[in-house]
Scaffold this motif. Sequence first.
Motif, short mmCIF file in Angstrom:
data_model
loop_
_atom_site.label_atom_id
_atom_site.label_comp_id
_atom_site.label_asym_id
_atom_site.label_seq_id
_atom_site.Cartn_x
_atom_site.Cartn_y
_atom_site.Cartn_z
N LYS A 1 0.83 -1.21 0.00
CA LYS A 1 0.00 0.00 0.00
C LYS A 1 0.86 1.25 0.00
N GLN A 2 1.97 1.23 0.74
CA GLN A 2 2.85 2.39 0.81
C GLN A 2 3.52 2.67 -0.53
N ILE A 3 3.96 1.60 -1.21
CA ILE A 3 4.59 1.77 -2.52
C ILE A 3 3.58 2.31 -3.53
N GLU A 4 2.39 1.74 -3.52
CA GLU A 4 1.34 2.19 -4.45
C GLU A 4 0.93 3.63 -4.17
N ALA A 5 1.04 4.06 -2.91
CA ALA A 5 0.67 5.43 -2.55
C ALA A 5 1.80 6.43 -2.80
N GLY A 6 2.96 5.93 -3.24
CA GLY A 6 4.08 6.83 -3.54
C GLY A 6 4.86 7.29 -2.32
N LYS A 7 4.79 6.54 -1.24
CA LYS A 7 5.53 6.91 -0.04
C LYS A 7 7.04 6.83 -0.31
N THR A 8 7.79 7.67 0.38
CA THR A 8 9.24 7.66 0.24
C THR A 8 9.84 6.55 1.09
N GLU A 9 11.10 6.25 0.82
CA GLU A 9 11.77 5.23 1.63
C GLU A 9 11.82 5.64 3.09
N ALA A 10 12.07 6.91 3.35
CA ALA A 10 12.12 7.40 4.73
C ALA A 10 10.78 7.20 5.43
N GLU A 11 9.70 7.48 4.72
CA GLU A 11 8.36 7.31 5.31
C GLU A 11 8.07 5.83 5.58
N ILE A 12 8.49 4.98 4.66
CA ILE A 12 8.27 3.54 4.83
C ILE A 12 9.05 3.03 6.03
N ARG A 13 10.31 3.43 6.12
CA ARG A 13 11.15 2.98 7.23
C ARG A 13 10.62 3.47 8.57
N ALA A 14 10.10 4.68 8.60
CA ALA A 14 9.54 5.22 9.84
C ALA A 14 8.37 4.37 10.34
N SER A 15 7.64 3.77 9.40
CA SER A 15 6.48 2.95 9.79
C SER A 15 6.91 1.63 10.43
N TRP A 16 8.16 1.22 10.23
CA TRP A 16 8.64 -0.03 10.82
C TRP A 16 8.95 0.12 12.31
N GLU A 17 8.98 1.36 12.75
CA GLU A 17 9.16 1.62 14.18
C GLU A 17 7.80 1.88 14.84
N PRO A 18 7.58 1.58 16.11
CA PRO A 18 8.57 1.08 17.08
C PRO A 18 8.73 -0.45 17.08
N GLY A 19 8.13 -1.12 16.08
CA GLY A 19 8.20 -2.58 16.04
C GLY A 19 9.63 -3.10 16.03
N LEU A 20 10.50 -2.48 15.22
CA LEU A 20 11.89 -2.94 15.15
C LEU A 20 12.61 -2.77 16.48
N THR A 21 12.36 -1.66 17.15
CA THR A 21 13.00 -1.43 18.45
C THR A 21 12.55 -2.46 19.47
N ARG A 22 11.27 -2.77 19.49
CA ARG A 22 10.77 -3.80 20.41
C ARG A 22 11.39 -5.15 20.10
N TYR A 23 11.49 -5.47 18.80
CA TYR A 23 12.08 -6.75 18.42
C TYR A 23 13.53 -6.84 18.87
N LYS A 24 14.31 -5.78 18.65
CA LYS A 24 15.72 -5.80 19.04
C LYS A 24 15.89 -6.01 20.54
N THR A 25 14.99 -5.43 21.33
CA THR A 25 15.02 -5.64 22.78
C THR A 25 14.75 -7.10 23.12
N MET A 26 13.75 -7.69 22.45
CA MET A 26 13.43 -9.10 22.67
C MET A 26 14.59 -9.98 22.20
#
Length: 405
Positions: free
Chosen positions: A372-397
């Motif tokens: 959906k993000q690619i189809e909506a024309g989101k930038t890489e920075a915007e896409i990466r921002a959406s991966w947080e805070p999930g990535l931070t929680r995973y790294k802690t686990m």
Amino acid sequence: MKKISVLIQIFIIACSLSCAATTPRNIDGTRANKPAIITGADQTALYINYLRGKNVGMVINQTSVIGKNKTLSLDTLLKLGITVKKIYGPEHGFRGDASNGADVNNSIDAKSGLPVISIYGNKHYKPTTEDLAGIDLMIYDIQDVGARFYTYLSTLQYVMEACAENNIELMILDRPNPNGFYVDGPILDTAYHSFVGMNPIPIVHGLTTAEYAQMLNGEGWLKNHEQCKLKIIKVANYAHKTPYTLPINPSPNLNTAKSILLYPSVCLFEGTTFSLGRGTMSPFLQLGHPALAGKYNYSFTPISIKGMSEDPPQKNKTCYGINLKNYDTNIIYTSGKLNLAWLLELYKALPDKDHFFNAYFTKLTGTTDLRKQIEAGKTEAEIRASWEPGLTRYKTMRAKYLIYP
């Protein structure tokens, strides 16, 4: 006399390991001033006595090698007098010569005469109680490449569940993760659980097989929250930041060190109509589509290749796109990130955007968001921002389960 003979064999194997271990190198390729990496399997002295008197089953493939001669761990253990009763083969088969996704049937290993039970294909991903009959201990010794959708992680989980349900201990002969130096990508939404993604981890998980096994137990991800009894033979002299080159190709289409490093990024194109080089001798090192003629000069033509890709996407069609054969993989080491640029660029370049993605893309990414993000024309920075805070929680686990620094 028999005991002396076995001790001599162990000594010979130990001597061969001193030559077989991978010499660590710095990112620039110079020799690192560190002891050589020694896989769990290579350290036979640590586990050989533990196996004596037990009926052993082995989950292995062509990557399960020991010593500078790259002898299959099965053959080594048999030579040392260990009673191996059955072999269990994952995707691509016990010998690693089946195409991706191809069903693999039960067989008899010609060299050892042992039964080979397929745990990939024909809906038989998990060893049954019958499959495990007569087994006292299971060994898991398969090289992983560090991406969530590489199916040996799913095989590991099913084997752990089967062992837990049948009260069988699992010994893991651990091996380095060639992509273990970073963590990146969207976290899987368990609504899209599949054989290419079973648990809420990112695309690049940053774990060895043994570390992931500890996570499966620790997070209660096995069926009915069962606990599998584990015995781990650790890799010696390994840290997650240490570059590691595999001694054996982990699967038919990962046939170079560069393709292994690019695999987490390029495999996303399996969820599109693009060719990623399957059906050529350079899979995962080129991206293209027939509709891009005139937009890109680089071209290649996928064909049927037995044992690699017998019906590849865009078969017998000239594809135009991006050549990754000279890509500098040091970029991955220094950035610690997946490459999203190729996906965003080629989506923009394809005229028929309605047919860019296929249904497999959601399974690979583990979420509907990225499409959906690619189809909506989101930038890489915007896409990466959406991966947080999930990535931070995973790294802690993840930190709770790390065996290596």
